[in-house]
Design a protein around this motif. Structure first.
Motif, PDB file in Angstrom:
ATOM      1  N   ASP A 186       0.934  -1.540  -0.562  1.00 46.37           N
ATOM      2  CA  ASP A 186       0.471   0.073   0.052  1.00 46.37           C
ATOM      3  C   ASP A 186       0.515   1.251   0.425  1.00 46.37           C
ATOM      4  N   GLY A 187       2.230   1.002  -0.209  1.00 46.32           N
ATOM      5  CA  GLY A 187       2.942   2.948  -0.215  1.00 46.32           C
ATOM      6  C   GLY A 187       3.726   2.986   0.988  1.00 46.32           C
ATOM      7  N   LEU A 188       3.551   1.727   1.894  1.00 46.59           N
ATOM      8  CA  LEU A 188       3.294   3.013   3.540  1.00 46.59           C
ATOM      9  C   LEU A 188       4.713   2.179   3.856  1.00 46.59           C
ATOM     10  N   VAL A 189       5.665   1.744   3.119  1.00 45.39           N
ATOM     11  CA  VAL A 189       7.209   2.065   3.573  1.00 45.39           C
ATOM     12  C   VAL A 189       8.506   2.307   2.676  1.00 45.39           C
ATOM     13  N   GLN A 190       9.621   2.756   3.767  1.00 41.60           N
ATOM     14  CA  GLN A 190      10.628   3.024   2.611  1.00 41.60           C
ATOM     15  C   GLN A 190      11.958   2.648   3.672  1.00 41.60           C
ATOM     16  N   VAL A 191      12.937   1.420   2.801  1.00 42.64           N
ATOM     17  CA  VAL A 191      13.650   1.201   3.453  1.00 42.64           C
ATOM     18  C   VAL A 191      15.454   1.682   2.995  1.00 42.64           C
ATOM     19  N   PHE A 192      15.866   2.121   3.717  1.00 46.80           N
ATOM     20  CA  PHE A 192      17.551   2.130   3.431  1.00 46.80           C
ATOM     21  C   PHE A 192      18.395   1.935   3.997  1.00 46.80           C
ATOM     22  N   ILE A 193      19.326   1.289   3.631  1.00 44.62           N
ATOM     23  CA  ILE A 193      20.371  -0.002   4.323  1.00 44.62           C
ATOM     24  C   ILE A 193      21.274   1.025   3.737  1.00 44.62           C
ATOM     25  N   SER A 194      22.220   0.980   4.909  1.00 42.24           N
ATOM     26  CA  SER A 194      23.765   2.032   5.286  1.00 42.24           C
ATOM     27  C   SER A 194      24.940   1.346   4.870  1.00 42.24           C
ATOM     28  N   VAL A 195      25.493   1.400   3.939  1.00 47.58           N
ATOM     29  CA  VAL A 195      26.728   0.559   3.234  1.00 47.58           C
ATOM     30  C   VAL A 195      27.758   1.975   3.122  1.00 47.58           C
ATOM     31  N   THR A 196      28.711   1.380   3.998  1.00 48.90           N
ATOM     32  CA  THR A 196      29.998   3.200   4.484  1.00 48.90           C
ATOM     33  C   THR A 196      31.369   2.092   2.868  1.00 48.90           C
ATOM     34  N   THR A 197      31.267   1.019   3.239  1.00 48.42           N
ATOM     35  CA  THR A 197      32.563   0.896   2.609  1.00 48.42           C
ATOM     36  C   THR A 197      32.445  -0.327   2.209  1.00 48.42           C
ATOM     37  N   LEU A 198      33.051  -1.262   0.940  1.00 49.89           N
ATOM     38  CA  LEU A 198      32.914  -2.707   0.610  1.00 49.89           C
ATOM     39  C   LEU A 198      34.077  -3.469   0.971  1.00 49.89           C
ATOM     40  N   ASN A 199      34.810  -2.877   1.792  1.00 52.93           N
ATOM     41  CA  ASN A 199      36.607  -3.174   2.263  1.00 52.93           C
ATOM     42  C   ASN A 199      35.976  -3.874   3.615  1.00 52.93           C
ATOM     43  N   ALA A 200      35.854  -5.300   3.898  1.00 48.47           N
ATOM     44  CA  ALA A 200      35.426  -5.771   4.960  1.00 48.47           C
ATOM     45  C   ALA A 200      36.503  -5.995   5.816  1.00 48.47           C
ATOM     46  N   GLU A 201      37.733  -5.364   5.652  1.00 50.12           N
ATOM     47  CA  GLU A 201      38.806  -4.927   6.858  1.00 50.12           C
ATOM     48  C   GLU A 201      38.482  -3.827   7.731  1.00 50.12           C
ATOM     49  N   LEU A 202      37.739  -2.761   6.544  1.00 57.98           N
ATOM     50  CA  LEU A 202      37.862  -1.493   6.942  1.00 57.98           C
ATOM     51  C   LEU A 202      36.501  -1.573   7.839  1.00 57.98           C
ATOM     52  N   ALA A 203      35.644  -2.208   7.563  1.00 60.67           N
ATOM     53  CA  ALA A 203      34.397  -1.705   7.846  1.00 60.67           C
ATOM     54  C   ALA A 203      34.103  -2.546   9.513  1.00 60.67           C
ATOM     55  N   ARG A 204      35.180  -3.519   9.853  1.00 58.56           N
ATOM     56  CA  ARG A 204      35.236  -3.837  10.849  1.00 58.56           C
ATOM     57  C   ARG A 204      35.974  -3.408  12.338  1.00 58.56           C
ATOM     58  N   VAL A 237      30.710   9.458   4.391  1.00 57.76           N
ATOM     59  CA  VAL A 237      32.143   9.046   3.162  1.00 57.76           C
ATOM     60  C   VAL A 237      32.584  10.184   4.525  1.00 57.76           C
ATOM     61  N   ILE A 238      33.573   9.798   4.150  1.00 57.98           N
ATOM     62  CA  ILE A 238      35.154   9.956   4.748  1.00 57.98           C
ATOM     63  C   ILE A 238      36.239  10.265   4.164  1.00 57.98           C
ATOM     64  N   PRO A 239      37.093  11.524   3.969  1.00 53.78           N
ATOM     65  CA  PRO A 239      38.147  11.554   3.509  1.00 53.78           C
ATOM     66  C   PRO A 239      39.160  10.894   4.226  1.00 53.78           C
ATOM     67  N   PHE A 240      39.901  10.438   1.803  1.00 50.44           N
ATOM     68  CA  PHE A 240      40.774   8.762   2.328  1.00 50.44           C
ATOM     69  C   PHE A 240      40.451   8.188   2.875  1.00 50.44           C
ATOM     70  N   LEU A 241      39.443   7.611   3.220  1.00 51.48           N
ATOM     71  CA  LEU A 241      39.058   6.468   4.228  1.00 51.48           C
ATOM     72  C   LEU A 241      38.231   5.517   2.874  1.00 51.48           C
ATOM     73  N   THR A 242      36.884   6.615   2.897  1.00 54.33           N
ATOM     74  CA  THR A 242      35.696   5.866   1.990  1.00 54.33           C
ATOM     75  C   THR A 242      35.247   6.410   0.559  1.00 54.33           C
ATOM     76  N   ASP A 243      35.693   7.875   0.565  1.00 47.79           N
ATOM     77  CA  ASP A 243      35.385   9.367  -0.645  1.00 47.79           C
ATOM     78  C   ASP A 243      35.631   8.180  -2.086  1.00 47.79           C
ATOM     79  N   THR A 244      36.764   7.340  -2.523  1.00 44.06           N
ATOM     80  CA  THR A 244      36.709   6.741  -3.314  1.00 44.06           C
ATOM     81  C   THR A 244      36.314   5.437  -4.259  1.00 44.06           C
ATOM     82  N   GLU A 245      35.640   4.894  -3.074  1.00 34.23           N
ATOM     83  CA  GLU A 245      34.196   3.905  -2.551  1.00 34.23           C
ATOM     84  C   GLU A 245      33.585   4.010  -3.748  1.00 34.23           C
ATOM     85  N   MET A 246      32.441   5.255  -3.200  1.00 37.30           N
ATOM     86  CA  MET A 246      31.481   6.035  -3.785  1.00 37.30           C
ATOM     87  C   MET A 246      30.577   5.171  -4.917  1.00 37.30           C
ATOM     88  N   GLU A 247      31.783   5.519  -6.323  1.00 38.07           N
ATOM     89  CA  GLU A 247      30.827   5.283  -6.795  1.00 38.07           C
ATOM     90  C   GLU A 247      30.335   3.636  -6.977  1.00 38.07           C
TER      91      GLU A 247
END
Length: 359
Positions: A186-204, A237-247
């Motif tokens: 019925d068009g009552l919900v919108q979800v966003f999943i937050s993804v900061t980085t694809l780098n598993a080591e950095l994410a940990r 988006v964190i400069p020099f840590l995650t900004d290059t991963e945006m695309e």
């Protein structure tokens, strides 16, 4: 700041490397060696504790011009995910607790939230407006498995046909696909999943108790396959840590079914500035000064910019370049071509005492 002189330590599975006092504290506590213990003796691990909070109301209202929804609801205070960048950390200072490790280990739950929500929705003066879950702390953080408060809140909203949005970085949201799919019809919900980085080591290191980036992408796919519109929040988006991963993050999310997206630049309000800088000195000492220098360039010379209109995106040349990169990637991939409008016309006011209306 003298990065080489900072004292810091890492607690396994925790984000903050510093246990600092909040800005409302009247006393300062410091750990010292009194000579009675061995120099290499380890401190006991930080255990997660949950305290019941008896709230009087649960719907918070705000008039921020740069937020899409003006009603928010948080079932918990503090967050066990332990994300070092979380802008909600300073709020623990209001409880005379540290925005550091206390924020991720000394949590508060509101088990009365579903009952209070029902009572507020039943008031004659209430006017339906979409409610945002996850604006301050994650509604699907690990303790939700036991407490199930978010699940009960969804049950109330589904019964009342009330629109809502959810932001989370947890795959636990899949548990509630039955309710979310019902609301989505019925068009009552919108979800966003937050993804900061694809780098598993950095994410940990950034988000020590959150699920892996790969698992979040799977959650995006499963929600969309179930008919629940789920986009991706590239944040922060964190400069020099995650900004290059945006695309790359946008491409991966699109490949998993996301069709809506947004991004935010790292924010460092109040005590969070010191916490984040100590985290940088601990994990990325060679990048620390570069990160903060670039961030100041994007914040008008300050480490944090609280102004409406620029607090989420920054200003200056590098902020403009980041915004342009985001727009180009969205245009190329096909993001945000159809704006979802949550339906407020289906709302059914609940009976204040928890009983269904006869008519």
């Amino acid at each position: 700041m003298d990065w080489d002189r900072m004292k810091h330590e890492v607690a396994k599975g925790r984000g903050a490397t510093l246990q600092i006092e909040g800005r409302f504290e009247s006393a300062v506590r410091e750990r010292i060696d009194d000579g009675w213990s061995a120099a290499d003796e380890e401190l006991p691990p930080f255990r997660t504790t949950v305290t019941v909070e008896r709230a009087k109301s649960v719907i918070q209202r705000h008039d921020s011009p740069d937020l899409p929804l003006d009603h928010t609801l948080n079932a918990y205070r503090g967050c066990e995910h332990g994300c070092i960048y979380c802008y909600a950390r300073p709020s623990h200072g209001y409880l005379n607790l540290s925005p550091g490790l206390d924020f991720e280990t000394r949590l508060f739950a509101k088990p009365d939230a579903p009952k209070l929500l029902r009572a507020e929705l039943a008031k004659p003066s209430y006017r339906c407006s979409p409610i945002a879950l996850g604006s301050n702390t994650d509604p699907y953080q690990p303790i939700e498995r036991e407490w199930k408060i978010t699940r009960q809140i969804l049950e109330v909203l589904a019964e009342c046909r009330h629109p809502l949005s959810i932001v989370t970085k947890s795959a636990l949201i899949e548990r509630d696909l039955d309710l979310l799919a019902q609301l989505a019809q019925d068009g009552l919900v919108q979800v966003f999943i937050s993804v900061t980085t694809l780098n598993a080591e950095l994410a940990r290191k950034l988000e020590p108790r959150a699920v892996s980036p790969r698992r979040r992408l799977q959650a995006i796919e499963r929600l969309n396959l179930a008919g629940v519109p789920c986009g991706v929040m590239v944040a922060p988006v964190i400069p020099f840590l995650t900004d290059t991963e945006m695309e790359n993050v946008l491409q991966a999310a699109y490949d998993h079914g996301a069709r809506s997206t947004a991004y935010t630049l790292l924010r460092l309000p109040y005590e969070l500035k010191d916490l984040f800088k100590d985290w940088l000195a601990t994990h990325y000492p060679l990048k620390a000064e570069h990160v903060m220098s670039r961030l100041r360039e994007m914040r008008g010379g300050r480490e944090n910019d609280p102004e409406f209109g620029t607090r989420f995106t920054g200003n200056g040349l590098f902020s403009q370049l980041l915004s342009r990169r985001f727009d180009l990637a969205c245009e190329r991939l096909g993001f945000n071509r159809g704006q979802l409008a949550l339906d407020t016309t289906r709302f059914i006011k609940p009976n204040r005492h928890g009983q269904r209306n006869l008519f």
